[in-house]
Design a protein around this motif. Sequence first.
Motif, PDB file in Angstrom:
ATOM      1  N   GLU A  28     101.477  28.805  86.090  1.00 16.45           N
ATOM      2  CA  GLU A  28     102.541  27.806  86.210  1.00 16.45           C
ATOM      3  C   GLU A  28     102.583  27.231  87.624  1.00 16.45           C
ATOM      4  O   GLU A  28     102.772  26.022  87.807  1.00 16.45           O
ATOM      5  N   GLU A  29     102.420  28.088  88.636  1.00 10.92           N
ATOM      6  CA  GLU A  29     102.412  27.617  90.016  1.00 10.92           C
ATOM      7  C   GLU A  29     101.207  26.721  90.279  1.00 10.92           C
ATOM      8  O   GLU A  29     101.311  25.726  91.003  1.00 10.92           O
ATOM      9  N   ARG A  52      92.799  26.295  80.237  1.00 10.26           N
ATOM     10  CA  ARG A  52      93.872  27.164  80.738  1.00 10.26           C
ATOM     11  C   ARG A  52      94.790  26.428  81.699  1.00 10.26           C
ATOM     12  O   ARG A  52      96.012  26.628  81.693  1.00 10.26           O
ATOM     13  N   ILE A  53      94.231  25.546  82.540  1.00 10.75           N
ATOM     14  CA  ILE A  53      95.019  24.745  83.481  1.00 10.75           C
ATOM     15  C   ILE A  53      95.140  23.306  83.005  1.00 10.75           C
ATOM     16  O   ILE A  53      96.202  22.682  83.122  1.00 10.75           O
ATOM     17  N   ALA A  54      94.085  22.763  82.439  1.00  9.10           N
ATOM     18  CA  ALA A  54      94.073  21.348  82.061  1.00  9.10           C
ATOM     19  C   ALA A  54      95.141  21.007  81.029  1.00  9.10           C
ATOM     20  O   ALA A  54      95.791  19.953  81.122  1.00  9.10           O
ATOM     21  N   LEU A  55      95.337  21.862  80.035  1.00 11.08           N
ATOM     22  CA  LEU A  55      96.276  21.534  78.966  1.00 11.08           C
ATOM     23  C   LEU A  55      97.732  21.503  79.453  1.00 11.08           C
ATOM     24  O   LEU A  55      98.449  20.530  79.187  1.00 11.08           O
ATOM     25  N   PRO A  56      98.221  22.517  80.161  1.00 11.78           N
ATOM     26  CA  PRO A  56      99.590  22.398  80.680  1.00 11.78           C
ATOM     27  C   PRO A  56      99.732  21.281  81.713  1.00 11.78           C
ATOM     28  O   PRO A  56     100.802  20.674  81.816  1.00 11.78           O
ATOM     29  N   LEU A  57      98.671  20.986  82.451  1.00  8.66           N
ATOM     30  CA  LEU A  57      98.745  19.885  83.403  1.00  8.66           C
ATOM     31  C   LEU A  57      98.876  18.553  82.667  1.00  8.66           C
ATOM     32  O   LEU A  57      99.649  17.671  83.074  1.00  8.66           O
ATOM     33  N   ALA A  58      98.142  18.410  81.564  1.00 13.04           N
ATOM     34  CA  ALA A  58      98.243  17.190  80.768  1.00 13.04           C
ATOM     35  C   ALA A  58      99.649  17.007  80.209  1.00 13.04           C
ATOM     36  O   ALA A  58     100.123  15.870  80.042  1.00 13.04           O
ATOM     37  N   LYS A  59     100.341  18.108  79.934  1.00 16.40           N
ATOM     38  CA  LYS A  59     101.697  18.015  79.400  1.00 16.40           C
ATOM     39  C   LYS A  59     102.690  17.448  80.410  1.00 16.40           C
ATOM     40  O   LYS A  59     103.805  17.050  80.036  1.00 16.40           O
ATOM     41  N   THR A  60     102.305  17.398  81.691  1.00 16.43           N
ATOM     42  CA  THR A  60     103.187  16.800  82.693  1.00 16.43           C
ATOM     43  C   THR A  60     103.118  15.287  82.656  1.00 16.43           C
ATOM     44  O   THR A  60     103.869  14.623  83.392  1.00 16.43           O
ATOM     45  N   ASN A 226     102.235  28.254  96.205  1.00 18.53           N
ATOM     46  CA  ASN A 226     103.602  27.932  96.603  1.00 18.53           C
ATOM     47  C   ASN A 226     103.693  27.533  98.073  1.00 18.53           C
ATOM     48  O   ASN A 226     104.771  27.565  98.666  1.00 18.53           O
ATOM     49  N   GLY A 227     102.570  27.142  98.656  1.00 18.31           N
ATOM     50  CA  GLY A 227     102.558  26.691 100.042  1.00 18.31           C
ATOM     51  C   GLY A 227     102.562  27.807 101.058  1.00 18.31           C
ATOM     52  O   GLY A 227     102.922  27.586 102.224  1.00 18.31           O
ATOM     53  N   GLU A 228     102.131  29.007 100.648  1.00 15.01           N
ATOM     54  CA  GLU A 228     102.032  30.104 101.609  1.00 15.01           C
ATOM     55  C   GLU A 228     101.009  29.748 102.692  1.00 15.01           C
ATOM     56  O   GLU A 228      99.959  29.190 102.405  1.00 15.01           O
ATOM     57  N   PRO A 229     101.301  30.083 103.949  1.00 12.63           N
ATOM     58  CA  PRO A 229     100.343  29.785 105.018  1.00 12.63           C
ATOM     59  C   PRO A 229      99.014  30.511 104.794  1.00 12.63           C
ATOM     60  O   PRO A 229      98.996  31.642 104.287  1.00 12.63           O
ATOM     61  N   PHE A 230      97.936  29.860 105.174  1.00  7.52           N
ATOM     62  CA  PHE A 230      96.633  30.523 105.146  1.00  7.52           C
ATOM     63  C   PHE A 230      96.436  31.217 106.478  1.00  7.52           C
ATOM     64  O   PHE A 230      96.473  30.590 107.540  1.00  7.52           O
TER      65      PHE A 230
END
Length: 250
Positions: A28-29, A52-60, A226-230
Amino acid sequence: MKGFDPRTSFGEVTSRSYDTDSIRGDEEETVAFLAQLAGQRDVLELAVGTGRIALPLAKTGVRVDGIELSQAMVDRLREKPGGDQVEVTMGDMSRVTTGRSYGLVYLVFNTIGNLLTQDDQVRCFENAARHLTDDGVFVVECRVPTAPARPDRQFIDVERLEMDHVELGVSSYDPLTQVLDINHVRLGADGLVFSPIRLRLAYPPEFDLMARIAGLRVRERWGGWNGEPFTATSWRHISVYEPDQAAARS
């Protein structure tokens, strides 16, 4: 690994269990991060797999296309709700083109490591760059390698320990090619299962140089979705590359 053909890594058997075995809990993240970058622009996933990622992304609400080498993985994508809405171009993600341009191209879950030479990984960056609009970005998510520091560069890790089965990762790393051979071994009352894979490992600075060769530059890098620093202790990096307009003008 003797007798191993990397082309079999994502065949019929793997495709059937991929969505169960590969869940990390941050899907989700991942989608939220990519959706924010995409805005309303078209998106391309390199190595789209089972969606796995493409389908939920398409739902946006964005258009998501994919490039994929394994027909078995695409077959699993097509079985899912909405799977027929993702246009997939079959072929090598470092070479094949969709003929379209995208505001976002992404390659996640360490998948760039499936390209086993530096030349092929450079070609992947170049192919991603060819698919980008002038203001587009290329996102790469990959683990920071630890195998080069392991004693003797051969090691066994306990990946899962349950009452009825044990899963081990039996690995060997070649520092000359930067290739890691790893066999995921499942020992249980129902038998013994081997799941081998081969990956070429690289650190972020090498990817940055590949990007420069492809006419891209680092825009930002994070340690998590979630934007954690590298930092030096980050176990992975999420690198966002953009076209280097200055280099293009020179």
